[in-house]
Design a protein around this motif. Structure first.
Motif, PDB file in Angstrom:
ATOM      1  N   ASP A  62       0.838  -1.206   0.000  1.00 56.52           N
ATOM      2  CA  ASP A  62       0.000   0.000   0.000  1.00 56.52           C
ATOM      3  C   ASP A  62       0.872   1.254   0.000  1.00 56.52           C
ATOM      4  OD1 ASP A  62      -2.303  -1.541   0.036  1.00 56.52           O
ATOM      5  OD2 ASP A  62      -2.422  -1.556   2.215  1.00 56.52           O
ATOM      6  N   GLY A  63       1.955   1.202   0.749  1.00 57.63           N
ATOM      7  CA  GLY A  63       2.860   2.341   0.798  1.00 57.63           C
ATOM      8  C   GLY A  63       3.496   2.659  -0.537  1.00 57.63           C
ATOM      9  N   GLN A  64       3.738   1.618  -1.345  1.00 61.00           N
ATOM     10  CA  GLN A  64       4.346   1.846  -2.660  1.00 61.00           C
ATOM     11  C   GLN A  64       3.502   2.782  -3.514  1.00 61.00           C
ATOM     12  OE1 GLN A  64       6.388  -2.596  -3.005  1.00 61.00           O
ATOM     13  NE2 GLN A  64       5.286  -1.804  -4.757  1.00 61.00           N
ATOM     14  N   HIS A  65       2.199   2.770  -3.279  1.00 62.50           N
ATOM     15  CA  HIS A  65       1.293   3.613  -4.057  1.00 62.50           C
ATOM     16  C   HIS A  65       0.836   4.832  -3.263  1.00 62.50           C
ATOM     17  CE1 HIS A  65       0.945   0.646  -7.325  1.00 62.50           C
ATOM     18  NE2 HIS A  65       1.123  -0.232  -6.358  1.00 62.50           N
ATOM     19  N   ALA A  66       1.580   5.123  -2.191  1.00 62.48           N
ATOM     20  CA  ALA A  66       1.211   6.272  -1.348  1.00 62.48           C
ATOM     21  C   ALA A  66       2.413   7.187  -1.109  1.00 62.48           C
ATOM     22  CB  ALA A  66       0.628   5.784  -0.022  1.00 62.48           C
ATOM     23  N   PHE A  67       3.442   6.685  -0.419  1.00 65.86           N
ATOM     24  CA  PHE A  67       4.535   7.573  -0.008  1.00 65.86           C
ATOM     25  C   PHE A  67       5.919   7.110  -0.449  1.00 65.86           C
ATOM     26  CE2 PHE A  67       3.403   4.763   3.579  1.00 65.86           C
ATOM     27  CZ  PHE A  67       4.596   4.067   3.742  1.00 65.86           C
ATOM     28  N   TYR A  68       6.020   6.034  -1.220  1.00 65.77           N
ATOM     29  CA  TYR A  68       7.348   5.588  -1.646  1.00 65.77           C
ATOM     30  C   TYR A  68       8.026   6.590  -2.569  1.00 65.77           C
ATOM     31  CZ  TYR A  68       7.403   0.840   0.311  1.00 65.77           C
ATOM     32  OH  TYR A  68       7.446  -0.242   1.162  1.00 65.77           O
ATOM     33  N   GLN A  69       7.246   7.387  -3.275  1.00 65.44           N
ATOM     34  CA  GLN A  69       7.835   8.471  -4.049  1.00 65.44           C
ATOM     35  C   GLN A  69       8.746   9.310  -3.160  1.00 65.44           C
ATOM     36  OE1 GLN A  69       7.915   9.673  -7.283  1.00 65.44           O
ATOM     37  NE2 GLN A  69       9.215  11.283  -6.446  1.00 65.44           N
ATOM     38  N   TYR A  70       8.269   9.618  -1.966  1.00 66.62           N
ATOM     39  CA  TYR A  70       9.059  10.403  -1.007  1.00 66.62           C
ATOM     40  C   TYR A  70      10.310   9.641  -0.595  1.00 66.62           C
ATOM     41  CZ  TYR A  70       9.971  13.263   3.171  1.00 66.62           C
ATOM     42  OH  TYR A  70      10.543  14.074   4.114  1.00 66.62           O
ATOM     43  N   LEU A  71      10.163   8.337  -0.323  1.00 69.14           N
ATOM     44  CA  LEU A  71      11.314   7.535   0.108  1.00 69.14           C
ATOM     45  C   LEU A  71      12.388   7.483  -0.968  1.00 69.14           C
ATOM     46  CD1 LEU A  71       9.609   4.472   1.853  1.00 69.14           C
ATOM     47  CD2 LEU A  71      10.388   6.613   2.881  1.00 69.14           C
ATOM     48  N   HIS A  72      11.985   7.410  -2.225  1.00 67.39           N
ATOM     49  CA  HIS A  72      12.947   7.224  -3.308  1.00 67.39           C
ATOM     50  C   HIS A  72      13.591   8.523  -3.792  1.00 67.39           C
ATOM     51  CE1 HIS A  72      12.698   2.942  -4.262  1.00 67.39           C
ATOM     52  NE2 HIS A  72      11.398   3.003  -4.040  1.00 67.39           N
ATOM     53  N   GLN A  73      12.833   9.624  -3.837  1.00 67.09           N
ATOM     54  CA  GLN A  73      13.357  10.790  -4.555  1.00 67.09           C
ATOM     55  C   GLN A  73      13.332  12.105  -3.787  1.00 67.09           C
ATOM     56  OE1 GLN A  73      11.124  10.539  -8.384  1.00 67.09           O
ATOM     57  NE2 GLN A  73      13.149  10.341  -9.311  1.00 67.09           N
ATOM     58  N   SER A  74      12.850  12.102  -2.551  1.00 69.48           N
ATOM     59  CA  SER A  74      12.881  13.375  -1.813  1.00 69.48           C
ATOM     60  C   SER A  74      14.302  13.652  -1.328  1.00 69.48           C
ATOM     61  CB  SER A  74      11.929  13.323  -0.620  1.00 69.48           C
ATOM     62  OG  SER A  74      12.500  12.579   0.443  1.00 69.48           O
ATOM     63  N   ASN A  75      14.523  14.869  -0.852  1.00 68.96           N
ATOM     64  CA  ASN A  75      15.831  15.227  -0.297  1.00 68.96           C
ATOM     65  C   ASN A  75      16.047  14.664   1.102  1.00 68.96           C
ATOM     66  OD1 ASN A  75      16.890  16.665  -2.463  1.00 68.96           O
ATOM     67  ND2 ASN A  75      15.861  18.559  -1.850  1.00 68.96           N
ATOM     68  N   THR A  76      14.979  14.103   1.700  1.00 68.44           N
ATOM     69  CA  THR A  76      15.067  13.538   3.043  1.00 68.44           C
ATOM     70  C   THR A  76      15.324  12.039   2.947  1.00 68.44           C
ATOM     71  OG1 THR A  76      13.504  15.186   3.865  1.00 68.44           O
ATOM     72  CG2 THR A  76      13.860  13.242   5.244  1.00 68.44           C
ATOM     73  N   VAL A  77      16.399  11.590   3.559  1.00 69.14           N
ATOM     74  CA  VAL A  77      16.713  10.164   3.587  1.00 69.14           C
ATOM     75  C   VAL A  77      16.027   9.535   4.794  1.00 69.14           C
ATOM     76  CG1 VAL A  77      18.537   8.423   3.774  1.00 69.14           C
ATOM     77  CG2 VAL A  77      18.905  10.494   2.406  1.00 69.14           C
ATOM     78  N   VAL A  78      15.168   8.558   4.557  1.00 72.85           N
ATOM     79  CA  VAL A  78      14.412   7.904   5.628  1.00 72.85           C
ATOM     80  C   VAL A  78      14.829   6.429   5.706  1.00 72.85           C
ATOM     81  CG1 VAL A  78      12.130   7.344   6.536  1.00 72.85           C
ATOM     82  CG2 VAL A  78      12.461   9.450   5.203  1.00 72.85           C
ATOM     83  N   PRO A  79      15.589   6.032   6.719  1.00 70.33           N
ATOM     84  CA  PRO A  79      15.905   4.605   6.884  1.00 70.33           C
ATOM     85  C   PRO A  79      14.621   3.795   7.031  1.00 70.33           C
ATOM     86  CG  PRO A  79      17.297   5.956   8.304  1.00 70.33           C
ATOM     87  CD  PRO A  79      16.241   6.857   7.749  1.00 70.33           C
TER      88      PRO A  79
END
Length: 551
Positions: A381-398
């Motif tokens: 579900d996250g892949q279609h919600a917030f993974y964009q942020y995980l992959h390409q935002s300036n914030t690195v989220v472990p």
């Protein structure tokens, strides 16, 4: 202990941060073909792979040296031995005793607490069997089919998460529901389809005074009375998990139907106790024991394994390195196992309530950030919600990825597709895709140079995003118990390193105190003017608009 920042290992780690930020994780794999074998281990039925973190051999050696310098072994022994390591409340921390399946003595003030633990487990077993086998019946003589747990925080999140996670192991003899929010919508929606003659309420509150819990409990009591018209029905439909015997009795619950809570168990670590009644009622007592056994096995692993092969220690060190040293103060939990849909919410309380502190054990402010912002949801579900942020935002989220080799409910063709995504995401987060790779890919699709130039910056993924992978053999009661205990001990390790008390939660109290002061104002015609300008006017506006809605 000296300020942790002055320790030799801490200072050495500070010198390594720049290199870690400049060295891509995938380069570490290129430098060491055996990296996976060195940076992974198995604990019980869980494989922990922490190789996709920005850690090399020298950094790991410093991290392991740090846990020795802070005296983790001593703190660990003190916790297991019943010392009062919760200093601000002068309490021991003995949730491990609740699942001590080896039954080795654990002494607190000279008394073996295992005697009380075993007595309570026996009472839970007898009660659960009576309900599940139909010997415990409601006021009209009908057997219980539904259990409603009324609690909040640790009295809700743990049992709610576990019952959801282990539904495949339930026989549907008892359906379990949860009410935690004082918003009346939740309890109304929960009770509406139920038959009061067949409902058992479990009211879980250590003090039996928690505002939200007791408000919901009284509403449930009134709902039952609207059907039974007999105060004696309360004793047949309510049990308590509490330490306040007088309040429990005044509510109408018989003493023999009140289960014990001890002050040496924090709420967020209490699902192993009578707080876990909904779990045992849904699954049966044997499966509840399996949950305890899995946690106990992880306790033994944490207690006995050297730090360099110790799963909770290594998981904690990856968080420490990413958050405190590399400034990544957010951590996402991503289960690729549908039953674990509430696991992130459970860990959110467990970690943020434990380690969201700004002063050390003696009350001095710490010069570093403790705790990470824990969030997440099911991975697909996250892949279609917030993974964009995980992959390409300036914030690195472990990220922690959690999956199973075998599904607890196999459906042909589904699990392989699920796990293909599971493995692909950790690889993509680490490797990313470079401008050169994007250009080749677009050229292969027949795009012109102008089109490639326009799209290229949007499709580049920087990669170098750290992840841990936890791969379970199968999500069963024993493995879930081990998984929960793994994270509990991770939280403890971080608290020791940060020199904070992980087992109090004073930050929760202030809002409760203010709410108790405001409640009478909402019930009166006039405000007392004791608030800031914003709060004062918000209260006034709320009351004015409510009166208009009534008219």
């Amino acid at each position: 202990m000296a300020n942790v920042t002055s320790l030799k290992a801490w200072q050495s780690l500070l010198t390594r941060t720049e290199q870690a930020q400049q060295t891509p994780i995938k380069a570490l794999f290129a430098q060491d073909e055996a990296r996976f074998q060195k940076y992974s281990l198995q604990a019980q039925n869980i494989l922990l792979d922490y190789s996709k973190n920005p850690v090399d051999d020298a950094t790991l050696a410093d991290l392991l040296a740090l846990v020795k310098e802070v005296g983790l072994d001593n703190w660990r022994d003190r916790m297991f031995h019943g010392d009062r390591i919760n200093a601000t409340e002068n309490r021991a921390v003995l949730h491990t005793a609740l699942r001590n399946r080896s039954n080795t003595p654990v002494f607190l003030d000279g008394v073996n607490v295992m005697d009380a633990v075993n007595r309570e487990l026996a009472r839970i077993k007898n009660f659960v069997n009576a309900v599940r086998k139909g010997r415990w019946r409601g006021y009209s003589g009908k057997r219980i089919t539904d259990v409603v747990n009324i609690g909040i925080g640790g009295s809700d999140l743990g049992p709610r998460m576990v019952t959801q996670a282990l539904k495949p192991y339930a026989d549907d003899r008892i359906r379990v529901h949860f009410v935690s929010n004082v918003d009346g919508v939740e309890i109304a929606n929960t009770l509406r389809p139920l038959n009061p003659e067949r409902v058992l309420f479990v009211v879980a509150s250590k003090t039996f005074t928690t505002s939200e819990t007791m408000t919901n409990a009284q509403t449930a009591r009134n709902w039952l009375m609207s059907s039974a018209f007999d105060e004696r029905a309360v004793a047949k439909h309510f049990v308590a998990v509490s330490s306040n015997e007088a309040a429990v009795k005044a509510f109408g619950i018989r003493p023999e139907n009140s289960f014990q809570m001890w002050d040496w168990v924090g709420g967020r670590f209490s699902l192993w106790s009578a707080i876990g009644l909904p779990i045992a009622l849904q699954l049966g007592f044997k499966q509840f024991e399996e949950l305890l056994s899995g946690a106990h096995e992880m306790d033994l692993h944490f207690r006995d394994m050297p730090f360099e092969r110790n799963a909770p220690v290594l998981l904690a060190l990856m968080t420490l390195w990413n958050s405190t040293f590399l400034g990544r103060h957010s951590q996402v939990i991503l289960p690729y196992d549908w039953p674990l849909q509430r696991f992130a919410a459970y860990l959110q309380q467990a970690e943020m309530e434990s380690n969201g502190k700004s002063v050390d054990r003696v009350g001095e402010r710490v010069p570093y950030t403790t705790g990470a912002v824990i969030w997440g949801q099911l991975g697909i579900d996250g892949q279609h919600a917030f993974y964009q942020y995980l992959h390409q935002s300036n914030t690195v989220v472990p990220a922690d990825f959690i999956g199973s080799i075998e599904s607890s409910t196999p459906v042909r063709g589904h699990h392989e597709k699920l796990m293909a995504n599971f493995f692909a995401q950790t690889e993509a987060l680490m490797n990313g895709i470079s401008a050169e790779e994007v250009a080749r890919e677009l050229a292969g699709q027949g795009l012109s140079e102008q089109e490639i130039e326009r799209l290229l910056p949007h499709k580049v993924h920087q990669g170098n995003r750290p992840t841990n992978t936890l791969l379970l053999k199968r999500l069963d009661p024993r493995t879930l118990g081990a998984l929960i205990a793994l994270y509990e001990h991770k939280i403890f390790v971080l608290g020791v390193i940060w020199n904070i008390c992980s087992f109090d939660q004073w930050g929760v109290e202030l809002g409760k105190t203010l709410a108790a002061r405001i409640l009478p104002e909402l019930q009166q015609a006039q405000n007392e003017g004791r608030h800031d300008g914003s709060t004062e006017n918000l209260i006034r506006y709320f009351k004015q608009q409510r009166e208009k809605l009534k008219s």
